[in-house]
Design a protein around this motif. Structure first.
Motif, PDB file in Angstrom:
ATOM      1  N   GLU A  73      -3.804   2.732   6.118  1.00  0.00           N
ATOM      2  CA  GLU A  73      -5.042   3.394   5.053  1.00  0.00           C
ATOM      3  C   GLU A  73      -6.727   3.159   5.149  1.00  0.00           C
ATOM      4  O   GLU A  73      -7.249   3.396   5.059  1.00  0.00           O
ATOM      5  N   ARG A  74      -6.547   1.857   4.998  1.00  0.00           N
ATOM      6  CA  ARG A  74      -7.348   1.412   4.521  1.00  0.00           C
ATOM      7  C   ARG A  74      -8.787   0.970   5.405  1.00  0.00           C
ATOM      8  O   ARG A  74     -10.170   1.095   5.003  1.00  0.00           O
TER       9      ARG A  74
ATOM     10  N   GLU B  51     -16.342  -0.622   7.144  1.00  0.00           N
ATOM     11  CA  GLU B  51     -15.902  -0.880   5.865  1.00  0.00           C
ATOM     12  C   GLU B  51     -15.717  -0.029   4.316  1.00  0.00           C
ATOM     13  O   GLU B  51     -14.202  -0.346   3.604  1.00  0.00           O
TER      14      GLU B  51
ATOM     15  N   GLU C 236       0.622  -1.038   0.073  1.00  0.00           N
ATOM     16  CA  GLU C 236      -0.329   0.366   0.225  1.00  0.00           C
ATOM     17  C   GLU C 236       1.036   1.170  -0.102  1.00  0.00           C
ATOM     18  O   GLU C 236       1.596   0.750   0.812  1.00  0.00           O
TER      19      GLU C 236
END
Length: 510
Positions: free
Chosen positions: A308-309, A460, A303
């Motif tokens: 960050e996700r 999510e 990444e």
């Protein structure tokens, strides 16, 4: 008052404290003899309980008292103020309770209540149950066994795990224990009231190979067959292992179990350069712990920003800069293509020296047993609101369970320690017939050097991140929203705000 209410010693409550001072402060920390006590005003009632959380000894004066319960500021354990009972993990041991005496305009605390006076109410349960089997020995498994005994179940509990060790405090493996700040004797889970090895028939180093929901039996690799009235699947997750050349070399490790952590620590005396593959929570906590041990650490991840996700770009940039200030070197937007005894080759063409390689590229739920048994799966074991699977009498909790989350309105699966423990507790009650809906808001914490990030909820996806405060100053609250709905809240040194966010999500309509 002349004394600081947040002093670790504080006033002597046996000599009394003014009602006016208590009403103004809401909570006052003091002592009765040599014991630290917290006096709390909640719902116009006054309570006196132990001053520290029974999990990691957090000062409960910094917590939040509301609706008759006291919430721990660090890891969101929940205590009943009237009885001291630990209502929600990660705390299991109760708080001590003292009797409140009022004389004129003062409150006195002199008498500690006996443990029998605060024994939790026994839930009504099915008296015909004789055998409960738990597959797994992690957070959910321990919490379920402890809850079964706490609520008065006297039948047999069998716990089967292919781990070599009984349940341990897994979050500590990547944090203080790996960093050398916590001794191993702190790791086993248990309390003065509940000794797992005494209360449970443990089958360690044993593998369950077949589950037959129709016959209500479990078969082990050695041929042993176990009958059950109720069964809890808590098989957890396993680290994803790389398939690159050299991934099976002895200095290439993953971190999941106590045995894994021991193997890493055994290599530290002869290691000076470590490469961590993955910029996840585990990967970066490992990086911080290895820096604390004095190793040079390089982090390799595909990444562009760490974390960050899950936490977004703002926290991702902050976490990267935090680690860089502590000497960690990042190789982002890159992956390892091969490992030798002394080096790690990257896709970019770079070659990193390494005496130790730790893979933290994620985990996958262990579903083999559930799949072979014919249970309904959807990237995890599908359970209903009571954590029961598609097979009657078979429940699932922890990393493998996908449940209907009332807060997000979605079916979710979460790989967090607190979630696993709280699901284990609710599954235990429901195995006993309580029919309790699992409504706990997901929570986790991640520690990087002296910075702890708390996260409440489950996002999510999001289309908006509100930032309150200053991330660089380590004083912030980030709110993640999707279509205007609050999905999650992350915070740094905003413990009360984190607790309030949890309460707000608990009350949020589905």
């Amino acid at each position: 008052m002349s004394e600081d209410p947040q002093s670790p010693i504080g006033p002597d409550f046996s000599q009394g404290v003014a009602l006016a001072d208590l009403a103004a402060a809401g909570k006052i920390s003091g002592r009765v003899g040599e014991e630290e006590v917290l006096v709390v005003v909640c719902d116009e009632k006054i309570f006196a309980v132990g001053a520290h959380c029974t999990h990691y000894h957090a000062p409960l004066i910094d917590g939040l008292a509301e609706d008759g319960v006291l919430r721990c500021p660090w890891h969101h354990a929940l205590f009943d103020l009237a009885t001291g009972e630990a209502l929600h993990a990660p705390a299991f041991a109760p708080l001590a309770c003292w009797e409140i005496e009022r004389e004129g305009d003062k409150v006195f605390v002199r008498k500690r209540l006996k443990s029998s006076a605060r024994a939790p109410k026994v839930e009504p349960f099915e008296t015909s149950l004789e055998n409960i089997v738990i597959i797994g020995a992690g957070a959910a498994a321990f919490a379920a066994a402890e809850q079964l005994r706490r609520k008065g179940y006297g039948g047999k509990i069998v716990m089967v795990s292919d781990d070599a060790d009984p349940p341990v405090d897994r979050p500590n493996l990547s944090k203080d224990y790996l960093a050398g700040n916590a001794p191993e004797e702190w790791l086993p889970l248990g309390t003065d009231e509940f000794d797992l090895e005494r209360e449970v028939d443990l089958h360690l180093g044993a593998r369950a190979t077949q589950l037959d929901p129709d016959k209500r039996t479990v078969t082990l690799a050695d041929g042993t067959t176990l009958a059950y009235d109720r069964l809890l699947l808590a098989t957890g997750a396993e680290p994803i292992r790389l398939s690159i050349p050299g991934a099976d070399l002895p200095h290439v490790r993953t971190l999941r179990s106590l045995m894994d952590c021991r193997a890493i620590i055994e290599r530290l005396p002869t290691a000076s350069r470590a490469v961590v593959l993955g910029a996840s929570f585990i990967g970066l906590e490992v990086a911080a712990s290895l820096r604390a041990r004095g190793l040079d650490v390089h982090v390799v991840a595909p990444e562009k920003r760490p974390m960050e996700r899950v936490l977004g770009p703002q926290i991702g940039d902050f976490v990267r800069s935090l680690h860089e200030r502590h000497g960690v070197v990042f190789h982002l937007d890159d992956v390892a293509t091969g490992v030798t005894e002394r080096q790690v080759a990257l896709r970019s063409g770079s070659v990193l020296d390494a005496d130790l390689v730790v893979c933290g590229v994620g985990v996958r739920p262990r579903l083999t047993l559930a799949e072979a048994a014919g249970l309904v799966l959807d990237r995890g074991v599908v359970v209903d609101a009571f954590l029961e699977t598609s097979a009657p009498g078979v429940f699932a909790a922890g990393d493998i369970a996908r449940w209907p989350d009332p807060h997000s309105g979605k079916n979710i699966r979460v790989e967090h320690w607190n979630v696993a423990e709280r699901q284990g507790q609710i599954a235990a009650l429901n195995m006993l017939g309580a029919r309790r809906v699992f409504t706990a808001v997901p929570f986790f914490w991640s520690q990087h050097y002296d910075v702890v990030i708390n996260y409440v909820g489950h996002a999510e996806a999001w289309d908006e991140i509100e930032v309150d405060g200053d991330i660089a100053s380590r004083d912030c609250l980030l709110t993640y929203k999707e279509n205007g709905r609050v999905m999650a809240v992350a915070s740094i040194f905003r413990d009360i705000d984190s607790l309030r966010a949890e309460i707000a999500m608990e009350r949020m309509p589905a």
